[in-house]
Write a protein that holds these residues in place. Structure first.
Motif, PDB file in Angstrom:
ATOM      1  N   PRO A 116       0.812  -1.224   0.000  1.00  0.00           N
ATOM      2  CA  PRO A 116       0.000   0.000   0.000  1.00  0.00           C
ATOM      3  C   PRO A 116       0.847   1.277   0.000  1.00  0.00           C
ATOM      4  CG  PRO A 116      -0.934  -1.597   1.506  1.00  0.00           C
ATOM      5  CD  PRO A 116       0.413  -2.126   1.111  1.00  0.00           C
ATOM      6  N   THR A 212      -4.808   1.068   4.982  1.00  0.00           N
ATOM      7  CA  THR A 212      -5.033  -0.039   4.049  1.00  0.00           C
ATOM      8  C   THR A 212      -4.250  -1.263   4.481  1.00  0.00           C
ATOM      9  OG1 THR A 212      -5.387   1.530   2.246  1.00  0.00           O
ATOM     10  CG2 THR A 212      -4.945  -0.751   1.635  1.00  0.00           C
ATOM     11  N   ALA A 299      -8.349   1.525  -1.530  1.00  0.00           N
ATOM     12  CA  ALA A 299      -8.302   0.579  -0.416  1.00  0.00           C
ATOM     13  C   ALA A 299      -9.056  -0.706  -0.760  1.00  0.00           C
ATOM     14  CB  ALA A 299      -8.898   1.217   0.837  1.00  0.00           C
ATOM     15  N   GLU A 302      -6.861  -2.680  -3.326  1.00  0.00           N
ATOM     16  CA  GLU A 302      -5.660  -3.284  -2.749  1.00  0.00           C
ATOM     17  C   GLU A 302      -5.999  -4.448  -1.828  1.00  0.00           C
ATOM     18  OE1 GLU A 302      -2.164  -0.251  -2.319  1.00  0.00           O
ATOM     19  OE2 GLU A 302      -3.957   0.644  -1.426  1.00  0.00           O
ATOM     20  N   THR A 303      -7.084  -4.340  -1.077  1.00  0.00           N
ATOM     21  CA  THR A 303      -7.464  -5.427  -0.180  1.00  0.00           C
ATOM     22  C   THR A 303      -7.967  -6.624  -0.978  1.00  0.00           C
ATOM     23  OG1 THR A 303      -8.055  -3.764   1.474  1.00  0.00           O
ATOM     24  CG2 THR A 303      -8.796  -6.010   1.876  1.00  0.00           C
TER      25      THR A 303
END
Length: 344
Positions: A116, A212, A299, A302-303
């Motif tokens: 992140p 994040t 966020a 990326e998750t």
């Protein structure tokens, strides 16, 4: 706790959509009042956090937010998915090998921590950044402003925050001498003061990556403790946001005497809003209205990518301890997730 607590999602929504009555003035104030020694350390580097983004309900908020929002446009966020996958893949490969060799692995440090930060620095056009230092500065600043440190711990954290702020000052000075199209160049081009530029950078470089990392860490923890691996990473991300987001609360203060639901509040009443874990929508985890998190889409992406990249690893790993937690007023996540392979 010293706050009027609002957990009903409908009432939280009303508060967030009325920033003139429920002002963000206390959004980034230290929850535990800072000691004289800590304040002296911060003042030594000119530390100041004037109203800019999260703590700003004035006229300057709109142009600052618009300038920063361009770095996080849907098109730019979508374009960093390949980079995000590449960063995760390299770390998952290394972690999987270590587990296969019989080693214990901390999934927070091995996988969740750095991608992140590297992605947000790429989006903001920032190079030559010491990522481990940024991660350490971020965690220390979150504890300083949202934790319960005693005076000795405050002093340690204040030195870290001062070091971070001095770095921000240096980047701001460099941008004034040679303006570019990175975050600092854009903010300087807006005509902001050095203190305003540093304030934007201070919390953007923390919120843009550390929250994040914590969201990914929570998603990993829930996957490791689930009875079955999540079948749909996108749904899993939304479930984490609804039930256990890394930013469970946020603060507001009343501008004047007002009412929330049927409860009367006096002027200058500090309010703590429950954003997650109260049967509200996933989106509430990112706030609403003019202060909604600019990195919400990033966020989520990326998750999701982190969960997709670690599917096989999480299936074949088990926790070796009850994870210690980052447990602050407005931030909560596993501090580490030490696992071993179930095949060893």
């Amino acid at each position: 706790m010293g706050y009027w607590v609002v957990d009903d999602p409908a009432l939280v929504r009303e508060v967030l959509l009325d920033p003139q009555t429920f002002r963000p003035d206390n959004a980034v104030l230290a929850h535990t009042p800072l000691s004289v020694k800590a304040l002296r350390v911060l003042s030594g580097v000119g530390f100041a956090l004037p109203p800019t983004l999260a703590n700003n309900a004035g006229e300057s908020h709109r142009p600052i937010r618009a300038a920063v929002a361009r770095f996080f446009s849907p098109a730019r966020v979508a374009a960093v998915e390949p980079l995000t996958r590449e960063l995760n893949a390299a770390r998952v490969t290394a972690a999987s090998k270590a587990l296969a060799d019989g080693q214990e692995v901390d999934l927070v440090q091995a996988i969740a921590a750095e991608p992140p930060a590297l992605v947000v620095l790429h989006l903001l056009g920032l190079t030559n950044v010491d990522v481990p230092a940024l991660k350490a500065w971020s965690l220390d600043s979150l504890e300083l402003f949202w934790g319960w440190p005693d005076e000795d711990r405050q002093l340690e954290l204040a030195h870290s925050a001062a070091e971070f702020y001095a770095w921000l000052r240096a980047r701001t000075t460099a941008a004034r001498k040679a303006p570019g199209d990175d975050l600092f160049g854009v903010l300087v081009g807006l005509g902001l003061t050095d203190e305003e530029v540093c304030a934007v950078g201070y919390f953007l470089l923390i919120a843009g990556q550390e929250t994040t990392t914590q969201l990914i860490s929570t998603a990993f923890q829930r996957s490791l403790t689930a009875s079955a691996p999540p079948a749909d990473p996108t749904r899993s991300v939304e479930q984490v946001l609804r039930e256990a987001s890394s930013v469970p609360t946020w603060r507001r203060v009343t501008a004047h005497r007002t009412t929330i639901g049927t409860t009367e509040l006096p002027a200058r009443a500090p309010v703590l809003l429950g954003l997650t874990g109260h049967n509200g929508p996933a989106d509430l985890a990112f706030g609403l209205g003019i202060h909604r998190c600019l990195g919400a889409g990033l966020a989520r992406l990326e998750t999701r990518v982190a969960l997709e990249s670690t599917t096989d690893l999480l299936i074949s790993a088990r926790l070796v301890e009850d994870p210690p937690m980052i447990d602050l007023l407005s931030f909560r996540a596993p501090a580490r997730l030490v696992v071993t392979s179930t095949a060893v």
